[in-house]
Design an enzyme around this catalytic site. Structure first.
Site, short mmCIF file in Angstrom:
data_model
loop_
_atom_site.label_atom_id
_atom_site.label_comp_id
_atom_site.label_asym_id
_atom_site.label_seq_id
_atom_site.Cartn_x
_atom_site.Cartn_y
_atom_site.Cartn_z
N LEU A 47 14.71 19.56 5.87
CA LEU A 47 15.88 19.09 5.14
C LEU A 47 15.44 17.89 4.32
O LEU A 47 14.70 17.04 4.82
CB LEU A 47 16.98 18.66 6.11
CG LEU A 47 18.04 19.68 6.55
CD1 LEU A 47 18.98 19.03 7.56
CD2 LEU A 47 18.82 20.20 5.37
N ASP A 48 15.89 17.79 3.09
CA ASP A 48 15.57 16.62 2.27
C ASP A 48 16.01 15.34 2.97
O ASP A 48 16.99 15.34 3.71
CB ASP A 48 16.28 16.70 0.92
CG ASP A 48 15.75 17.82 0.03
OD1 ASP A 48 14.63 18.29 0.30
OD2 ASP A 48 16.45 18.21 -0.92
N PRO A 49 15.30 14.22 2.76
CA PRO A 49 15.73 12.94 3.35
C PRO A 49 17.19 12.60 3.04
O PRO A 49 17.89 12.05 3.89
CB PRO A 49 14.77 11.93 2.72
CG PRO A 49 13.53 12.72 2.44
CD PRO A 49 14.02 14.09 2.04
#
Length: 306
Positions: A47-49
């Site tokens: 998951l993206d930050p």
């Protein structure tokens, strides 16, 4: 004085983390692994930050099946900021352009059908995909832009939940490999004003939903009070990510040979596909695939201790 090496525990199962914003998926995994004091760990796709929400973390024997969760369908809620494009396609990037927003709910809803079903997406430069062994995001940070091949993804559901000012809240159910940033950017381009992802929350990953997750703060609080063992109550069964698969229960005789790597027959088996398998005691022992001759060939086995 020599540092004493921490002896890690054998932990088997899945923790459904509600990933906090600002953490990479790997940083979140390593934090929970440290809290659990677990020997072996892996996550089921990044998951993206910027993103929050459902991140299944696999420990011990569950890591053998993480690929199947990686391949599972996902669900998201996202806030699209209209009128602003960025270098990364989300709020983490630098602003490229600002344009006036002259569209409303009818214009947005009129475009959504174009993105439903099987569509083609060009992956963003800021992604973990590799070109000649180099992650695209590293090339992007160096100012390079390389050609990316369009990929087929499936959007099973796409709805506009709300439009507040210049922010559109969308709900998306999609196949693996779908980039919500690309979806939002493409929608913004068709609207003529541009757009980027301001917020992103994963609501589903395979059979796992947000309601079943635990936060990092909750894990830390339980750990502070009861130590690593107290966190075991949050572990989901090793095969919980496969609960939608057909389930077969083998006799003691069949289970013995199957665990030695030999295909066995099961009269109640489906005609094709993957299955999960229990022994005669109802214990999960692995996954198999139905062969052309109807036998169940073992594909991934778990250590039973027997």
């Amino acid at each position: 004085m020599a540092q004493v090496k921490r002896i890690r525990r054998k932990v088997d199962g899945i923790i459904l983390l509600d990933k906090p914003r600002g953490f990479t998926s790997n940083a979140a995994l390593q934090k929970v692994r440290w809290l659990l004091n677990a020997e072996k760990a892996g996550h089921t796709g990044s998951l993206d930050p910027l993103a929050t929400g459902v991140l299944p973390l696999c420990f011990g024997e569950a890591t053998k099946f993480s690929q199947y969760l990686l391949d599972a369908d996902k669900g998201y809620e996202t806030v699209a900021q209209l009128g602003v494009t960025t270098t990364t396609g989300d709020a983490e990037g630098e602003v490229l352009e600002r344009r006036p927003v002259t569209v409303g709910r009818p214009e947005i809803e009129a475009l959504l059908p174009r993105f439903r079903g099987e569509i083609k997406q060009i992956p963003p430069m800021y992604s973990a995909l590799k070109k000649d062994g180099q992650p695209l995001y590293k090339l992007a940070r160096a100012g390079e832009v390389v050609e990316r091949e369009a990929r087929s993804v499936t959007i099973a559901r796409l709805e506009l939940l709300a439009l507040e000012g210049e922010q559109a809240r969308l709900s998306v159910d999609c196949s693996k490999g779908t980039y919500i940033r690309t979806l939002v950017e493409d929608l913004g381009q068709l609207l003529g004003c541009g757009a980027h992802v301001a917020e992103l929350r994963r609501t589903k990953a395979g059979p796992f939903e947000l309601a079943r997750t635990v936060t990092l703060e909750e894990l830390e609080a339980v750990h502070a009070e009861g130590g690593s063992e107290a966190l075991d109550r949050f572990l989901q069964p090793v095969d919980s990510g496969l609960q939608d698969w057909p389930l077969l229960q083998f006799s003691e005789h069949s289970a013995f040979y199957w665990l030695q790597g030999q295909p066995v027959r099961a009269p109640e088996a489906p005609k094709f596909g993957m299955v999960r398998v229990q022994d005669h005691n109802g214990r999960f022992i692995g996954i198999g695939e139905v062969s052309d001759d109807g036998r169940i060939a073992p594909r991934r086995l778990i250590y039973t201790g027997a």
